[in-house]
Write an enzyme that holds these catalytic residues in place. Sequence first.
Site, PDB file in Angstrom:
ATOM      1  N   TRP A 467       0.866  -1.190   0.000  1.00  0.00           N
ATOM      2  CA  TRP A 467       0.000   0.000   0.000  1.00  0.00           C
ATOM      3  C   TRP A 467       0.898   1.234   0.000  1.00  0.00           C
ATOM      4  CZ3 TRP A 467      -5.561  -0.037   1.597  1.00  0.00           C
ATOM      5  CH2 TRP A 467      -6.099   1.250   1.719  1.00  0.00           C
ATOM      6  N   ASP A 468       0.964   1.891  -1.137  1.00  0.00           N
ATOM      7  CA  ASP A 468       1.908   2.993  -1.306  1.00  0.00           C
ATOM      8  C   ASP A 468       1.204   4.340  -1.186  1.00  0.00           C
ATOM      9  OD1 ASP A 468       4.347   4.167  -1.856  1.00  0.00           O
ATOM     10  OD2 ASP A 468       4.712   2.989  -3.666  1.00  0.00           O
ATOM     11  N   ASN A 470       2.621   8.097  -2.554  1.00  0.00           N
ATOM     12  CA  ASN A 470       3.830   8.754  -3.055  1.00  0.00           C
ATOM     13  C   ASN A 470       3.805  10.275  -3.087  1.00  0.00           C
ATOM     14  OD1 ASN A 470       5.722   6.635  -3.607  1.00  0.00           O
ATOM     15  ND2 ASN A 470       4.290   5.909  -5.156  1.00  0.00           N
ATOM     16  N   ASP A 538      13.472   3.361  -0.763  1.00  0.00           N
ATOM     17  CA  ASP A 538      13.698   3.014  -2.166  1.00  0.00           C
ATOM     18  C   ASP A 538      15.189   2.843  -2.436  1.00  0.00           C
ATOM     19  OD1 ASP A 538      11.058   2.972  -2.763  1.00  0.00           O
ATOM     20  OD2 ASP A 538      11.033   4.778  -3.996  1.00  0.00           O
TER      21      ASP A 538
HETATM   22  C1  GLA Z   1       7.382   4.149  -4.619  1.00  0.00           C
HETATM   23  C2  GLA Z   1       7.798   2.893  -3.874  1.00  0.00           C
HETATM   24  C3  GLA Z   1       8.511   1.962  -4.810  1.00  0.00           C
HETATM   25  C4  GLA Z   1       7.603   1.625  -5.966  1.00  0.00           C
HETATM   26  C5  GLA Z   1       7.155   2.895  -6.650  1.00  0.00           C
HETATM   27  C6  GLA Z   1       6.128   2.622  -7.713  1.00  0.00           C
HETATM   28  O1  GLA Z   1       8.496   4.904  -4.968  1.00  0.00           O
HETATM   29  O2  GLA Z   1       8.603   3.218  -2.797  1.00  0.00           O
HETATM   30  O3  GLA Z   1       8.922   0.803  -4.136  1.00  0.00           O
HETATM   31  O4  GLA Z   1       6.498   0.914  -5.490  1.00  0.00           O
HETATM   32  O5  GLA Z   1       6.595   3.828  -5.738  1.00  0.00           O
HETATM   33  O6  GLA Z   1       5.714   3.752  -8.366  1.00  0.00           O
END
Ligand code: GLA
Length: 742
Positions: A467-468, A470, A538
């Site tokens: 579940w992201d 961003n 990341d």
């Molecule tokens: C974020 C997450 C990554 C990946 C990207 C996908 O940066 O941290 O691991 O899931 O989104 O867009």
Amino acid sequence: MKMNLFFASVFLLTAMINVHGNAAANNNLILIETSNTVLVYRIDQEDVNLYYFGETLKQYDDFKLVEQNSHLGNIVSTYRGLAFNESSLRVTHHDGVLSTELEYVEHTVESIDPNTRQTTVVLKDNIYDFYVDVVFRAYHQQDVISISTRYRNSEPSAVHLYHFASSYLPVFSGRYFLTLFHGEWFGEMNMRETELVEGIRIIDSKQGVKTSDKFSPSFLVSLSHKAKENSGEVIGGTLAWSGNWRHSFEIDHRRKLHIVSGINPFGSDFRLESGNSFTTPEMLISYSSKGKGQISRNFHAWAREYGLLAGNEERPLIINNWEDTFFSFDEEMIKEIISDGADLGIELFVLDDGWFGTEYPRDNDSQGLGDWVVNREKLPGGIESLIEKAHSEGIKFGLWVEPEMVNKDSELFKKHPEWAIQEPGRRMYEQRNQYVLDLSNPEVQDFIVNTVSGILEEHPEIYYIKWDANSHFSNVGSPYLAANNQSYLGIAHTHGLYTVLERVRAKHPDIIMQVCASGGGRIDYGSLKYFHEFWSSDNTDAYQRIFIQWGTSHFFPAIAMGAHVSDVPNGITRRSFPIKFRFDVAMSGRLGMELQPSHMTEEELDFSKNALKYYKRIRPVVQFGDLYRLISPYEHNVASLMYVSDSKSKAVLFVYHHKWIYGDVYPDIKLQGLDPDARYLIREINKVGDFYIEDGQGPFSGEFLMKNGIKINTPFSRSDAHLTVSLMGEYDSVILEIEKVQ
Ligand code: GLA
């Protein structure tokens, strides 16, 4: 769970105890006690004051005798006459009066479970019907105390809240050293320790969504000298809140430290209507007289029991496609990763971003977010054929979602532009080409619940969700909230998120979930209540990961710390590391891989296969064991940490040589947490060649390993000691399995 039987039975027999004004006169102490620590409050006529936060005492009668002016501070620090410190509570009462003077009403004690005792101290303004309940939960065995505060308005009309902290903690020791955890995307949880000086030091987040992106809501305060791992008085604190937060550290003219923690009051004042109450998030604190290592073990033990989901269940080995494929994949490529991963011993495949969007295919990050329909051009067989493939290879399937956000170029935004956070007439700013949906709006909450649930109902075989989130708040203002309530958005949004997560979890109680916000941007115990783990960063550059994981380990346990081996050279740092170093670093957390095995050499594949096998063997010790940080990467060019099982019968030691400099001095690795009287065999795993340590050494006594330790051999500093590990070059590393001889 270890439990003192006497203690457990006393708790089980304890009904809720109410103590009112008179009764309190006889016994005017309020003790918030865990197995090793205690907060001592005293009821001084109308006031409740804190006198002590430290190690438990055998008896507390002396606190009845001490001078009232020796207290550290009130239980709540209100804005009032003669109060010149930062307030934990500042309101404007219904008639415009600015000050609040609280009086003790009663306190209640109840047992939540055999390990957890809740004490609620009720206070009331001496003129107005405005109540404050300070709620403590003492987690006995883990030495963690949570503090939250409920503000209740029984005045005839609304009270306006400006400062409404979770906790106020006054401390006195003369000198104070604050460790904070700072960074940003790709570089989270760096540690910085500075001495606090007179004035106010604030760490906070105003980013709305990403709670731990720039600063973590966690801190250590070491008393008298810099924090050490195994000695000295340290207080650790972390706020369980997934929105804007603030900790202020104020040193006054008498060198007393006042710590105020809670939701960030910045731009978030609000009206509390008559008859309503507001409960703050929990502030979690822990005290140790044995250094910060103990603080970490306290939080880890607490987290596994209470702070995250299923903290007592082993986590699967994951392979995720993101860091190798990004958005450029097709069905064949994904199926290949699944079968190659399964061959290596992986237990779960996670399909990351890029699988959805038809009108606006999600082929890059500028479009498609919000349109949760599979892109059949990329994946003609749909999710179902990937699940089938995973199952046919004997592994589980997981899926990435980012349901709180929307791209401008998406069907969702075209249909519901009013669902994005924005203000009328103002330019809308984007972050990562996207907007944040307004979770204060129940329609948006329904949309997210239905989206995630819809996916899980259509594919009940999905085992895991990443579940992201961003973006942080790139705009201000809610199209949903009333004009006079706009500054409530930050709080309403976080409450909306919790409502969504509760509903999703209620519908799908078995789903395993990882929280992610561009990596480690949402690592807080408010979110973790709904998740099993987090994506730490990341940044999977193994050198940087040593530092990121080191910082993170101060408050969050290895079982929750997603740590993946990725391809080299790293996409951003351009650095390359041997496969062993990459695995050795990732194996100190919840191990996974984030690459295409087909890009690996035969040698790397062989190594990975064995490493995954070894990890399965050490998994219970890493994921459930006690962490001891032995050599800090901040102090040396070699770092070392170890985990020890509950019974002290197994341990795993990690040593990383992350930087090579001629003439460096290498400390001995003195193990910790072992049984001094037991004997242990030492075996190296993830071995390349045979020069690190000889097989099956020992058995050595726990005492020998902890006092004499293991010496480090390098080309220019050779030790002729009996027990050595050899670190010949930069990025050499060693993992030792240490097992008690029966
Ligand atoms: C974020 C997450 C990554 C990946 C990207 C996908 O940066 O941290 O691991 O899931 O989104 O867009």
